[in-house]
Motif scaffolding. Structure first.
Motif, PDB file in Angstrom:
ATOM      1  N   MET A 142      14.905 161.466   8.412  1.00  0.00           N
ATOM      2  CA  MET A 142      15.945 161.555   9.426  1.00  0.00           C
ATOM      3  C   MET A 142      16.352 160.167   9.910  1.00  0.00           C
ATOM      4  O   MET A 142      15.520 159.277  10.040  1.00  0.00           O
ATOM      5  N   ASP A 143      17.632 160.009  10.211  1.00  0.00           N
ATOM      6  CA  ASP A 143      18.159 158.751  10.727  1.00  0.00           C
ATOM      7  C   ASP A 143      18.405 158.933  12.220  1.00  0.00           C
ATOM      8  O   ASP A 143      19.493 159.320  12.640  1.00  0.00           O
ATOM      9  N   GLU A 144      17.373 158.670  13.038  1.00  0.00           N
ATOM     10  CA  GLU A 144      17.484 158.912  14.470  1.00  0.00           C
ATOM     11  C   GLU A 144      16.625 157.913  15.244  1.00  0.00           C
ATOM     12  O   GLU A 144      15.662 157.362  14.709  1.00  0.00           O
ATOM     13  N   PRO A 145      16.950 157.686  16.518  1.00  0.00           N
ATOM     14  CA  PRO A 145      16.196 156.709  17.306  1.00  0.00           C
ATOM     15  C   PRO A 145      14.832 157.237  17.718  1.00  0.00           C
ATOM     16  O   PRO A 145      14.627 158.446  17.863  1.00  0.00           O
ATOM     17  N   ARG A 146      13.917 156.308  17.917  1.00  0.00           N
ATOM     18  CA  ARG A 146      12.590 156.672  18.400  1.00  0.00           C
ATOM     19  C   ARG A 146      12.669 157.085  19.868  1.00  0.00           C
ATOM     20  O   ARG A 146      13.539 156.644  20.608  1.00  0.00           O
ATOM     21  N   ALA A 147      11.716 157.902  20.302  1.00  0.00           N
ATOM     22  CA  ALA A 147      11.763 158.476  21.637  1.00  0.00           C
ATOM     23  C   ALA A 147      10.719 157.906  22.586  1.00  0.00           C
ATOM     24  O   ALA A 147      10.606 158.373  23.715  1.00  0.00           O
ATOM     25  N   ALA A 148       9.946 156.913  22.132  1.00  0.00           N
ATOM     26  CA  ALA A 148       8.912 156.342  22.994  1.00  0.00           C
ATOM     27  C   ALA A 148       8.489 154.987  22.443  1.00  0.00           C
ATOM     28  O   ALA A 148       8.858 154.616  21.329  1.00  0.00           O
ATOM     29  N   ASN A 149       7.741 154.262  23.258  1.00  0.00           N
ATOM     30  CA  ASN A 149       7.098 153.026  22.789  1.00  0.00           C
ATOM     31  C   ASN A 149       5.691 153.360  22.330  1.00  0.00           C
ATOM     32  O   ASN A 149       5.011 154.202  22.935  1.00  0.00           O
ATOM     33  N   ILE A 150       5.244 152.698  21.285  1.00  0.00           N
ATOM     34  CA  ILE A 150       3.850 152.837  20.859  1.00  0.00           C
ATOM     35  C   ILE A 150       3.252 151.443  20.762  1.00  0.00           C
ATOM     36  O   ILE A 150       3.773 150.578  20.059  1.00  0.00           O
ATOM     37  N   ILE A 151       2.149 151.227  21.476  1.00  0.00           N
ATOM     38  CA  ILE A 151       1.561 149.903  21.648  1.00  0.00           C
ATOM     39  C   ILE A 151       0.096 149.936  21.223  1.00  0.00           C
ATOM     40  O   ILE A 151      -0.631 150.888  21.525  1.00  0.00           O
ATOM     41  N   ALA A 152      -0.342 148.887  20.523  1.00  0.00           N
ATOM     42  CA  ALA A 152      -1.735 148.795  20.069  1.00  0.00           C
ATOM     43  C   ALA A 152      -2.661 148.519  21.257  1.00  0.00           C
ATOM     44  O   ALA A 152      -2.457 147.566  22.003  1.00  0.00           O
ATOM     45  N   ASN A 153      -3.680 149.354  21.428  1.00  0.00           N
ATOM     46  CA  ASN A 153      -4.676 149.144  22.478  1.00  0.00           C
ATOM     47  C   ASN A 153      -5.688 148.077  22.095  1.00  0.00           C
ATOM     48  O   ASN A 153      -6.378 147.521  22.948  1.00  0.00           O
ATOM     49  N   GLU A 154      -5.790 147.823  20.802  1.00  0.00           N
ATOM     50  CA  GLU A 154      -6.744 146.871  20.243  1.00  0.00           C
ATOM     51  C   GLU A 154      -6.205 146.474  18.874  1.00  0.00           C
ATOM     52  O   GLU A 154      -5.182 146.988  18.430  1.00  0.00           O
ATOM     53  N   ASP A 155      -6.861 145.538  18.210  1.00  0.00           N
ATOM     54  CA  ASP A 155      -6.452 145.214  16.849  1.00  0.00           C
ATOM     55  C   ASP A 155      -6.557 146.494  16.024  1.00  0.00           C
ATOM     56  O   ASP A 155      -7.580 147.188  16.066  1.00  0.00           O
ATOM     57  N   CYS A 156      -5.521 146.804  15.275  1.00  0.00           N
ATOM     58  CA  CYS A 156      -5.548 148.043  14.506  1.00  0.00           C
ATOM     59  C   CYS A 156      -4.839 147.869  13.169  1.00  0.00           C
ATOM     60  O   CYS A 156      -4.070 146.925  12.970  1.00  0.00           O
ATOM     61  N   THR A 157      -5.127 148.775  12.264  1.00  0.00           N
ATOM     62  CA  THR A 157      -4.554 148.760  10.923  1.00  0.00           C
ATOM     63  C   THR A 157      -3.874 150.085  10.665  1.00  0.00           C
ATOM     64  O   THR A 157      -4.413 151.148  10.991  1.00  0.00           O
ATOM     65  N   THR A 158      -2.679 150.022  10.071  1.00  0.00           N
ATOM     66  CA  THR A 158      -1.969 151.249   9.720  1.00  0.00           C
ATOM     67  C   THR A 158      -1.629 151.236   8.239  1.00  0.00           C
ATOM     68  O   THR A 158      -1.491 150.179   7.626  1.00  0.00           O
ATOM     69  N   LEU A 159      -1.513 152.411   7.678  1.00  0.00           N
ATOM     70  CA  LEU A 159      -0.908 152.595   6.367  1.00  0.00           C
ATOM     71  C   LEU A 159       0.504 153.080   6.640  1.00  0.00           C
ATOM     72  O   LEU A 159       0.695 154.059   7.373  1.00  0.00           O
ATOM     73  N   THR A 160       1.466 152.384   6.103  1.00  0.00           N
ATOM     74  CA  THR A 160       2.861 152.628   6.453  1.00  0.00           C
ATOM     75  C   THR A 160       3.670 153.003   5.224  1.00  0.00           C
ATOM     76  O   THR A 160       3.502 152.414   4.157  1.00  0.00           O
ATOM     77  N   LEU A 161       4.537 153.982   5.391  1.00  0.00           N
ATOM     78  CA  LEU A 161       5.427 154.406   4.319  1.00  0.00           C
ATOM     79  C   LEU A 161       6.865 154.307   4.820  1.00  0.00           C
ATOM     80  O   LEU A 161       7.216 154.928   5.824  1.00  0.00           O
ATOM     81  N   SER A 162       7.670 153.514   4.143  1.00  0.00           N
ATOM     82  CA  SER A 162       9.072 153.384   4.539  1.00  0.00           C
ATOM     83  C   SER A 162       9.894 154.516   3.924  1.00  0.00           C
ATOM     84  O   SER A 162       9.487 155.137   2.935  1.00  0.00           O
ATOM     85  N   ARG A 163      11.038 154.767   4.513  1.00  0.00           N
ATOM     86  CA  ARG A 163      11.932 155.782   3.968  1.00  0.00           C
ATOM     87  C   ARG A 163      12.327 155.428   2.537  1.00  0.00           C
ATOM     88  O   ARG A 163      12.366 156.291   1.656  1.00  0.00           O
TER      89      ARG A 163
END
Length: 335
Positions: free
Chosen positions: A304-325
């Motif tokens: 979907m092509d739509e805006p995000r609805a919130a902020n998401i902030i790291a509480n500590e150093d963190c790692t994500t696995l990310t998949l782009s459109r």
């Protein structure tokens, strides 16, 4: 009107926010976009950077007389990795200080750029001590080798066609190409003093990465099975998606998301925790939510092509696995 997602994204994919009981749909689940203002350390393609390299002829070698001596790189090849799931990794005792020295030595080498934290533990344990007497050829030019070396003590001289081209001492490394390819060595490496070296072999290195990736992909696939919009996909397609994920690291306080940004990525939290803030839906504000290891967010962004609805902030150093459109569509095509 707030920018909220429908129930397919907010509740059905995970039955409510973290900590909610089954069927608790009073709070919608929100997704986010990496902020342009945040500059996380992005390791693109790290998961497959070693296993997917193939050798190709790229240049010719000219000897002292000016004649073409042969195409060394034409002889480079990588045999397929035969994954041994029960492979017993060698473990050689060493102090924590020695492990840190090895780790620091390989830190800037691209070959080790895709090694995860778990794989690094196995890799550091796998380095064995090797002693070379004065005058010993540690590596011989033209021979196919399979060891990578780090000098712990002593000095090593490097010669090409019997001509001295350099030398190195403690903290330096050589022979790293052998971890990737079966190819003739480019130089002879001789112990000019008695040397103590740390070394690791190709098979162990590749088994660590291959098994690490296999295990990692399985874990990712299990998470992907929980995503509502992916539930109809076969294991084959889920495996393709898992292979297309990219590792991103964020520091404490970094924004993984900026509210209002157009979503372009889907996140799986590999380690650490993040907080979802400033949540609004339909003009109503909601309490902050915390996501932890193994949870996912932003799945609607891949379709979907739509805006995000919130902020998401790291509480500590963190790692994500990310998949782009873009990567998702390349792997699977439009749903």
């Amino acid at each position: 009107m707030g920018n909220c997602h429908n129930s397919d994204d907010a509740t059905a994919s995970r039955e409510g926010p973290p900590g909610a009981t089954s069927g608790d749909t009073s709070k919608p689940r929100f997704v986010s976009q990496e902020s342009n203002a945040a500059l996380p350390n992005i390791r693109r393609g790290g998961r497959e950077s070693v296993l997917d390299i193939t050798g190709k002829p790229v240049s010719k070698t000219v000897d002292k007389s000016g004649k073409v001596a042969g195409t060394r790189l034409a002889n480079i090849f990588m045999s397929p990795v035969q994954i041994e799931e029960n492979y017993v990794y060698p473990k050689f005792e060493k102090t924590e200080e020695e492990k840190e020295i090895i780790k620091a030595t390989i830190a800037d080498n691209f070959i080790f750029g895709g090694v995860s934290k778990e794989e690094m533990v196995l890799l550091l344990d796998a380095f064995e001590m090797h002693v070379a007497d004065v005058g010993t050829n540690i590596i011989t030019e033209g021979e196919v080798g399979d060891y990578f070396y780090i000098i712990k003590g002593g000095r090593v001289e490097f010669t090409v066609q019997s001509e001295l081209v350099g030398e190195a001492g403690p903290g330096k490394a050589f022979g790293d190409l052998a971890l990737l390819y079966d190819c003739p060595r480019a130089a002879t490496c001789v112990a000019s003093e008695e040397c103590t070296l740390w070394r690791v072999d190709q098979k162990t290195f590749r088994q660590i990465l291959a098994n690490g990736r296999l295990s990692g992909d399985r874990e990712i696939i299990e998470v992907l099975r929980k995503v509502k919009i992916l539930e109809s996909l076969s294991d084959e397609y889920l495996a393709k998606i898992a292979s297309a994920t990219v590792t991103k690291t964020f520091k404490k306080g970094d924004y993984l998301i900026r509210k209002g940004d157009i979503g372009m990525e889907f996140f799986i939290l590999k380690d650490g925790t993040v907080t979802v803030k400033d949540i609004e839906a339909g003009g109503q504000a909601y309490a902050d939510q915390v996501y932890k290891e193994g949870e996912f967010f932003g799945e609607r962004a891949i379709v979907m092509d739509e805006p995000r609805a919130a902020n998401i902030i790291a509480n500590e150093d963190c790692t994500t696995l990310t998949l782009s459109r873009e990567d998702f569509l390349h792997s699977v095509g439009p749903l």
